[in-house]
Enzyme design. Structure first.
Site, PDB file in Angstrom:
ATOM      1  CE  LYS A 229     -11.092  -8.897  27.597  1.00  0.00           C
ATOM      2  NZ  LYS A 229     -11.736  -7.724  28.273  1.00  0.00           N
TER       3      LYS A 229
ATOM      4  N   GLY B 215      -6.902 -13.517  32.845  1.00  0.00           N
ATOM      5  CA  GLY B 215      -6.091 -12.905  31.786  1.00  0.00           C
ATOM      6  C   GLY B 215      -5.625 -13.882  30.714  1.00  0.00           C
TER       7      GLY B 215
ATOM      8  CE  LYS C 251      -9.175   2.430  19.997  1.00  0.00           C
ATOM      9  NZ  LYS C 251      -8.196   2.243  18.935  1.00  0.00           N
TER      10      LYS C 251
ATOM     11  CG  HIS D 167      -9.579  -2.746  37.932  1.00  0.00           C
ATOM     12  ND1 HIS D 167      -9.782  -3.923  37.257  1.00  0.00           N
ATOM     13  CD2 HIS D 167     -10.425  -2.772  38.997  1.00  0.00           C
ATOM     14  CE1 HIS D 167     -10.708  -4.635  37.888  1.00  0.00           C
ATOM     15  NE2 HIS D 167     -11.110  -3.962  38.951  1.00  0.00           N
TER      16      HIS D 167
ATOM     17  CG  ASN E 251     -15.522 -10.464  39.570  1.00  0.00           C
ATOM     18  OD1 ASN E 251     -15.391 -11.298  38.680  1.00  0.00           O
ATOM     19  ND2 ASN E 251     -14.639  -9.514  39.779  1.00  0.00           N
TER      20      ASN E 251
ATOM     21  NE  ARG F 192     -14.952 -13.926  42.469  1.00  0.00           N
ATOM     22  CZ  ARG F 192     -14.094 -12.910  42.463  1.00  0.00           C
ATOM     23  NH1 ARG F 192     -13.996 -12.132  43.540  1.00  0.00           N
ATOM     24  NH2 ARG F 192     -13.354 -12.627  41.426  1.00  0.00           N
TER      25      ARG F 192
ATOM     26  NE  ARG G  36      -6.177  -8.351  46.576  1.00  0.00           N
ATOM     27  CZ  ARG G  36      -6.866  -9.022  45.668  1.00  0.00           C
ATOM     28  NH1 ARG G  36      -6.444 -10.217  45.270  1.00  0.00           N
ATOM     29  NH2 ARG G  36      -7.963  -8.527  45.146  1.00  0.00           N
TER      30      ARG G  36
HETATM   31  P1  ADP Z   1     -10.069 -12.038  32.840  1.00  0.00           P
HETATM   32  O1  ADP Z   1     -11.458 -12.518  33.104  1.00  0.00           O
HETATM   33  O2  ADP Z   1      -9.236 -12.994  32.034  1.00  0.00           O
HETATM   34  O3  ADP Z   1      -9.368 -11.550  34.055  1.00  0.00           O
HETATM   35  P2  ADP Z   1     -10.755  -9.323  32.019  1.00  0.00           P
HETATM   36  O4  ADP Z   1     -11.682  -9.006  30.921  1.00  0.00           O
HETATM   37  O5  ADP Z   1     -11.231  -9.117  33.399  1.00  0.00           O
HETATM   38  O6  ADP Z   1     -10.231 -10.837  31.814  1.00  0.00           O
HETATM   39  O7  ADP Z   1      -9.418  -8.557  31.804  1.00  0.00           O
HETATM   40  C1  ADP Z   1      -8.302  -8.756  32.626  1.00  0.00           C
HETATM   41  C2  ADP Z   1      -7.404  -7.540  32.591  1.00  0.00           C
HETATM   42  O8  ADP Z   1      -6.944  -7.298  31.255  1.00  0.00           O
HETATM   43  C3  ADP Z   1      -8.107  -6.269  32.999  1.00  0.00           C
HETATM   44  O9  ADP Z   1      -8.115  -6.081  34.400  1.00  0.00           O
HETATM   45  C4  ADP Z   1      -7.263  -5.252  32.286  1.00  0.00           C
HETATM   46  O10 ADP Z   1      -6.078  -5.053  33.029  1.00  0.00           O
HETATM   47  C5  ADP Z   1      -6.899  -5.913  30.986  1.00  0.00           C
HETATM   48  N1  ADP Z   1      -7.881  -5.603  29.917  1.00  0.00           N
HETATM   49  C6  ADP Z   1      -9.030  -6.234  29.625  1.00  0.00           C
HETATM   50  N2  ADP Z   1      -9.674  -5.665  28.590  1.00  0.00           N
HETATM   51  C7  ADP Z   1      -8.897  -4.643  28.189  1.00  0.00           C
HETATM   52  C8  ADP Z   1      -8.980  -3.646  27.135  1.00  0.00           C
HETATM   53  N3  ADP Z   1     -10.000  -3.604  26.282  1.00  0.00           N
HETATM   54  N4  ADP Z   1      -7.980  -2.748  27.035  1.00  0.00           N
HETATM   55  C9  ADP Z   1      -6.935  -2.772  27.872  1.00  0.00           C
HETATM   56  N5  ADP Z   1      -6.772  -3.663  28.866  1.00  0.00           N
HETATM   57  C10 ADP Z   1      -7.736  -4.587  29.032  1.00  0.00           C
END
Ligand code: ADP
Length: 453
Positions: free
Chosen positions: A158, A165, A201, A208, A289, A291, A337
């Site tokens: 990430k 995403g 991981k 969510h 978040n 906000r 939405r």
């Molecule tokens: P962004 O800020 O880019 O939106 P997030 O950390 O909020 O990144 O992650 C976006 C989405 O990616 C999450 O809502 C989830 O669906 C998926 N995700 C993030 N981290 C994980 C993880 N460790 N395992 C599985 N899915 C993940």
């Protein structure tokens, strides 16, 4: 309390903020681009100021124009809504330099939560459960390989500066890891100008679930339960509900208290949301978040608390009067939405609304800023409105949603109403059996190829 506030946003959220301000007896200033001269938020505000041409970077993101609009109207505070400048710490600082109150948290908290690694480290220190992962940014491929081995594959690479995403890559095996690291770095550099990445991981089938909090920065904080936002398409939430079909009362209380305590300890002052992935009975923090969120009405419907009103009062320096005991969860709420998009292809469908008839009746709320004869400009996101229903239990909410969707008429453009008409009749949805991949899978299998009867 403020006498006049400026609403630095458009669409349904501008109207939502305007409503809260009016109920508090506060005068409102709308701002708009030239594309939004006929928008509802402009018509309903006490005053309005045109802040630039249609592209958001020249209008809704135009900081000098917003400062000028505050100056000429005498607005003492600014509500940023969501998107645009809502999570821009620098903007909040600039407003403070000009003696304009930012209706949101302190800049340092916006900045802290905007840095994903710092946010995770802070969350962990405050006792919030996090996804197992690298302790910080990865410094070498060798280090990454060792950490991934220890975590166990599959892992997720990430971007530290992540958002939407982007810069996120899965490595299913050790062999995939170098390519995942490299592509995540390239994507992150291009999107955010920062190529630091970290490892987590990969959770395979999470839901969510997010927790709504309110803090006043003076030692008081409460949680307002959860929202289940697992139904997503391309990382965009589509349907949100509360309570989550997956949680029981004691799980809700436990995670809610952890979040409220963390926010209290941080000295966080505003509404905020802690987002988690939830799998096999465990919560894993992903981000906060700082906000108001699109899906906030779901929480309002089951608690009766006006979250925007609370944001405004906290920003004005009032202590939180709401106690945790007074936050009582009643019934079940679901939000859909509704976008100006084709319901099977998701092709954007801006244009003129020929006829508009929103649903009504007990337990039905429509947060929208469109009307018959209104033309949806192509310059902004495609949200037309949010349909929120409330029932005494989930079944009642589902039945109400079904009839409200059938009443809803928006002619002249394509909308995603047919998607929701299909979802509300689906057995998995009715049984609450869905994870964050359910909707994509459903669509890939042709779930929307036939319109509902
Ligand atoms: P962004 O800020 O880019 O939106 P997030 O950390 O909020 O990144 O992650 C976006 C989405 O990616 C999450 O809502 C989830 O669906 C998926 N995700 C993030 N981290 C994980 C993880 N460790 N395992 C599985 N899915 C993940």
């Amino acid at each position: 309390m403020f006498e006049k506030i400026l609403i630095a946003n458009r669409g349904e959220i501008a109207l939502r903020i305007l409503r809260a301000a009016k109920e508090l007896g506060i005068a409102t200033v709308a701002v708009h681009s030239t594309a939004d001269a006929h928008a509802m938020h402009v018509k309903l505000a006490d005053e309005s100021v045109c802040i630039g041409p249609p592209p958001a970077r020249d209008s809704y993101l135009n900081v000098p124009a917003l400062l000028g609009a505050c100056e000429i109207t005498g607005a003492e505070a600014l509500h940023p809504g969501y998107g645009f400048l809502a999570e821009n710490a620098r903007f909040a600082e600039i407003l403070a330099d000009h003696h304009i109150v930012f209706i949101g948290p302190k800049p340092e908290h916006i900045r802290l939560m905007g840095d994903k690694i710092a946010a995770k480290t802070t969350a962990s220190r405050l006792g919030i459960p996090c996804v197992p992962g690298s302790p910080g940014a990865i410094t070498s491929d060798k280090e990454a390989a060792a950490i991934a081995q220890a975590l166990g594959f599959p892992v997720l690479v990430k971007a530290a500066a992540g958002g939407g995403g982007r810069g996120m890559k899965v490595a299913r095996t050790a062999n995939d890891l170098p390519v995942a690291l490299e592509t995540a770095r390239i994507e992150a550099k291009a999107a955010f100008g920062d190529d630091s990445v970290y490892l987590e991981k990969l959770l395979e089938k999470p839901r969510h679930i997010e927790i709504q909090v309110l803090g006043d920065g003076h030692g008081k904080a409460v949680h307002l339960g959860e929202r289940d936002c697992s139904l997503q398409r391309r990382n965009q939430k589509v349907w949100e509900e509360s309570p989550s079909p997956a949680l029981n009362a004691s799980q809700r209380l436990e995670i809610g208290e952890i979040c409220a305590n963390a926010v209290r300890e941080l000295g966080y002052a505003s509404a905020g949301t802690l987002e988690f992935l939830y799998e096999n009975g465990k919560f894993y923090f992903i981000e906060m978040n700082t906000r108001i969120q699109v899906e906030h009405p779901v929480t309002e419907m089951i608690t009766g608390v006006d979250l925007v009103n609370e944001q405004i009062r906290i920003a004005a320096g009032s202590p939180l009067t709401l106690t945790q005991k007074e936050v009582v969860f009643q019934g079940h709420a679901i939000e859909c939405r509704i976008n100006a998009e084709h319901s099977a292809t998701f092709r954007p469908s801006p244009g003129k609304i020929a006829y508009y008839h929103p649903p009504g009746g007990l337990g039905v709320r429509v947060d929208s800023a469109v009307y018959a004869g209104y033309s949806i400009p192509p310059n902004y996101d495609s949200l037309v409105g949010k349909l929120i229903v409330h029932g005494r239990n989930r079944n009642e909410a589902l039945m109400r949603l079904r009839r409200a969707l059938d009443e809803f008429i928006i002619d002249g453009i394509d909308t995603t109403i047919p998607l929701f008409q299909t979802l509300v009749r689906n057995a998995d949805i009715q049984n609450g059996l869905y994870d964050i991949h359910w909707l994509e899978r459903f669509l890939a299998l042709g779930g929307m190829d036939e319109e509902p009867a």
